[in-house]
Design a protein around this motif. Structure first.
Motif, PDB file in Angstrom:
ATOM      1  N   ALA A 159     -29.858 -62.419  91.867  1.00 59.70           N
ATOM      2  CA  ALA A 159     -29.240 -62.359  93.189  1.00 59.70           C
ATOM      3  C   ALA A 159     -30.307 -62.364  94.284  1.00 59.70           C
ATOM      4  N   MET A 160     -31.371 -61.604  94.066  1.00 57.47           N
ATOM      5  CA  MET A 160     -32.431 -61.520  95.062  1.00 57.47           C
ATOM      6  C   MET A 160     -33.121 -62.871  95.264  1.00 57.47           C
ATOM      7  N   HIS A 161     -33.251 -63.648  94.188  1.00 52.31           N
ATOM      8  CA  HIS A 161     -33.923 -64.941  94.264  1.00 52.31           C
ATOM      9  C   HIS A 161     -32.952 -66.106  94.466  1.00 52.31           C
ATOM     10  N   HIS A 162     -31.678 -65.797  94.635  1.00 49.83           N
ATOM     11  CA  HIS A 162     -30.634 -66.811  94.834  1.00 49.83           C
ATOM     12  C   HIS A 162     -30.609 -67.804  93.669  1.00 49.83           C
ATOM     13  N   ARG A 163     -30.645 -67.250  92.445  1.00 52.40           N
ATOM     14  CA  ARG A 163     -30.599 -68.083  91.240  1.00 52.40           C
ATOM     15  C   ARG A 163     -29.438 -67.633  90.363  1.00 52.40           C
ATOM     16  N   SER A 164     -29.060 -68.498  89.442  1.00 50.07           N
ATOM     17  CA  SER A 164     -28.092 -68.107  88.421  1.00 50.07           C
ATOM     18  C   SER A 164     -28.799 -67.199  87.421  1.00 50.07           C
ATOM     19  N   LEU A 165     -28.017 -66.498  86.597  1.00 51.88           N
ATOM     20  CA  LEU A 165     -28.608 -65.666  85.544  1.00 51.88           C
ATOM     21  C   LEU A 165     -29.455 -66.519  84.609  1.00 51.88           C
ATOM     22  N   SER A 166     -28.963 -67.670  84.273  1.00 55.26           N
ATOM     23  CA  SER A 166     -29.684 -68.562  83.366  1.00 55.26           C
ATOM     24  C   SER A 166     -31.017 -69.002  83.963  1.00 55.26           C
ATOM     25  N   SER A 167     -30.986 -69.412  85.228  1.00 53.57           N
ATOM     26  CA  SER A 167     -32.220 -69.855  85.879  1.00 53.57           C
ATOM     27  C   SER A 167     -33.223 -68.709  85.990  1.00 53.57           C
ATOM     28  N   GLU A 168     -32.737 -67.515  86.304  1.00 54.24           N
ATOM     29  CA  GLU A 168     -33.633 -66.356  86.420  1.00 54.24           C
ATOM     30  C   GLU A 168     -34.249 -66.026  85.064  1.00 54.24           C
ATOM     31  N   ALA A 169     -33.449 -66.102  84.002  1.00 57.95           N
ATOM     32  CA  ALA A 169     -33.973 -65.840  82.656  1.00 57.95           C
ATOM     33  C   ALA A 169     -35.054 -66.855  82.291  1.00 57.95           C
ATOM     34  N   ILE A 170     -34.850 -68.110  82.648  1.00 59.12           N
ATOM     35  CA  ILE A 170     -35.850 -69.152  82.364  1.00 59.12           C
ATOM     36  C   ILE A 170     -37.135 -68.864  83.129  1.00 59.12           C
ATOM     37  N   VAL A 171     -37.028 -68.506  84.404  1.00 60.26           N
ATOM     38  CA  VAL A 171     -38.216 -68.189  85.200  1.00 60.26           C
ATOM     39  C   VAL A 171     -38.966 -67.010  84.582  1.00 60.26           C
ATOM     40  N   CYS A 172     -38.232 -65.988  84.163  1.00 58.92           N
ATOM     41  CA  CYS A 172     -38.858 -64.814  83.535  1.00 58.92           C
ATOM     42  C   CYS A 172     -39.572 -65.206  82.240  1.00 58.92           C
ATOM     43  N   LEU A 173     -38.929 -65.996  81.412  1.00 59.26           N
ATOM     44  CA  LEU A 173     -39.546 -66.432  80.162  1.00 59.26           C
ATOM     45  C   LEU A 173     -40.785 -67.279  80.429  1.00 59.26           C
ATOM     46  N   GLU A 174     -40.684 -68.194  81.384  1.00 60.79           N
ATOM     47  CA  GLU A 174     -41.838 -69.046  81.714  1.00 60.79           C
ATOM     48  C   GLU A 174     -43.022 -68.213  82.215  1.00 60.79           C
ATOM     49  N   SER A 175     -42.731 -67.211  83.023  1.00 60.01           N
ATOM     50  CA  SER A 175     -43.830 -66.411  83.581  1.00 60.01           C
ATOM     51  C   SER A 175     -44.566 -65.627  82.500  1.00 60.01           C
ATOM     52  N   VAL A 176     -43.868 -65.275  81.432  1.00 62.92           N
ATOM     53  CA  VAL A 176     -44.501 -64.528  80.338  1.00 62.92           C
ATOM     54  C   VAL A 176     -45.125 -65.471  79.309  1.00 62.92           C
ATOM     55  N   LEU A 177     -44.423 -66.529  78.981  1.00 53.21           N
ATOM     56  CA  LEU A 177     -44.861 -67.409  77.892  1.00 53.21           C
ATOM     57  C   LEU A 177     -45.764 -68.549  78.349  1.00 53.21           C
ATOM     58  N   LEU A 178     -45.670 -68.923  79.630  1.00 51.23           N
ATOM     59  CA  LEU A 178     -46.484 -70.015  80.161  1.00 51.23           C
ATOM     60  C   LEU A 178     -47.192 -69.573  81.433  1.00 51.23           C
ATOM     61  N   PRO A 179     -47.969 -68.490  81.369  1.00 48.20           N
ATOM     62  CA  PRO A 179     -48.597 -68.013  82.603  1.00 48.20           C
ATOM     63  C   PRO A 179     -49.597 -69.020  83.160  1.00 48.20           C
ATOM     64  N   ILE A 180     -49.703 -69.029  84.462  1.00 48.01           N
ATOM     65  CA  ILE A 180     -50.656 -69.904  85.148  1.00 48.01           C
ATOM     66  C   ILE A 180     -51.962 -69.130  85.275  1.00 48.01           C
ATOM     67  N   LYS A 181     -53.014 -69.669  84.696  1.00 47.19           N
ATOM     68  CA  LYS A 181     -54.306 -69.016  84.812  1.00 47.19           C
ATOM     69  C   LYS A 181     -54.961 -69.487  86.095  1.00 47.19           C
ATOM     70  N   MET A 182     -55.341 -68.518  86.915  1.00 45.20           N
ATOM     71  CA  MET A 182     -55.881 -68.833  88.221  1.00 45.20           C
ATOM     72  C   MET A 182     -57.159 -68.015  88.426  1.00 45.20           C
ATOM     73  N   MET A 183     -58.154 -68.649  88.943  1.00 38.91           N
ATOM     74  CA  MET A 183     -59.395 -67.953  89.264  1.00 38.91           C
ATOM     75  C   MET A 183     -59.118 -66.968  90.400  1.00 38.91           C
ATOM     76  N   PRO A 184     -59.794 -65.816  90.407  1.00 39.11           N
ATOM     77  CA  PRO A 184     -59.575 -64.851  91.492  1.00 39.11           C
ATOM     78  C   PRO A 184     -59.781 -65.465  92.873  1.00 39.11           C
ATOM     79  N   SER A 185     -60.763 -66.329  93.024  1.00 44.94           N
ATOM     80  CA  SER A 185     -61.013 -66.952  94.331  1.00 44.94           C
ATOM     81  C   SER A 185     -59.821 -67.822  94.759  1.00 44.94           C
ATOM     82  N   GLU A 186     -59.189 -68.491  93.789  1.00 39.38           N
ATOM     83  CA  GLU A 186     -58.024 -69.313  94.111  1.00 39.38           C
ATOM     84  C   GLU A 186     -56.837 -68.431  94.493  1.00 39.38           C
TER      85      GLU A 186
END
Length: 81
Positions: A23-50
């Motif tokens: 609700a906070m992100h204006h997404r469906s439950l399914s879309s929010e679950a996908i975003v949560c899974l992606e953030s854990v399983l496919l994290p973006i590695k970023m340099m601290p400077s970036e």
């Protein structure tokens, strides 16, 4: 090709938190679950400077004085309660 996944026996607390986040992100439950899974399983590695550069870019487009550190800290505390 996307695949369908059905989840069963989701703990009530997890479901409630997912529902609030969706609700906070204006997404469906399914879309929010996908975003949560992606953030854990496919994290973006970023340099601290970036990461710092991205934070500065975001800060530059925010209205001046609208987002003060104490307001942000209060919002974080509110979200974790």
């Amino acid at each position: 090709m996307p695949t369908t996944l059905t989840l069963k026996n989701i703990p009530d607390a997890v479901y409630d938190r997912l529902k609030r986040a969706a609700a906070m992100h204006h997404r469906s439950l399914s879309s929010e679950a996908i975003v949560c899974l992606e953030s854990v399983l496919l994290p973006i590695k970023m340099m601290p400077s970036e990461r710092i550069a991205r934070a500065r870019e975001l800060r530059a487009v925010l209205p001046a004085g609208k987002f003060r550190a104490r307001d942000i800290d209060a919002a974080k505390r509110e979200d974790h309660s």
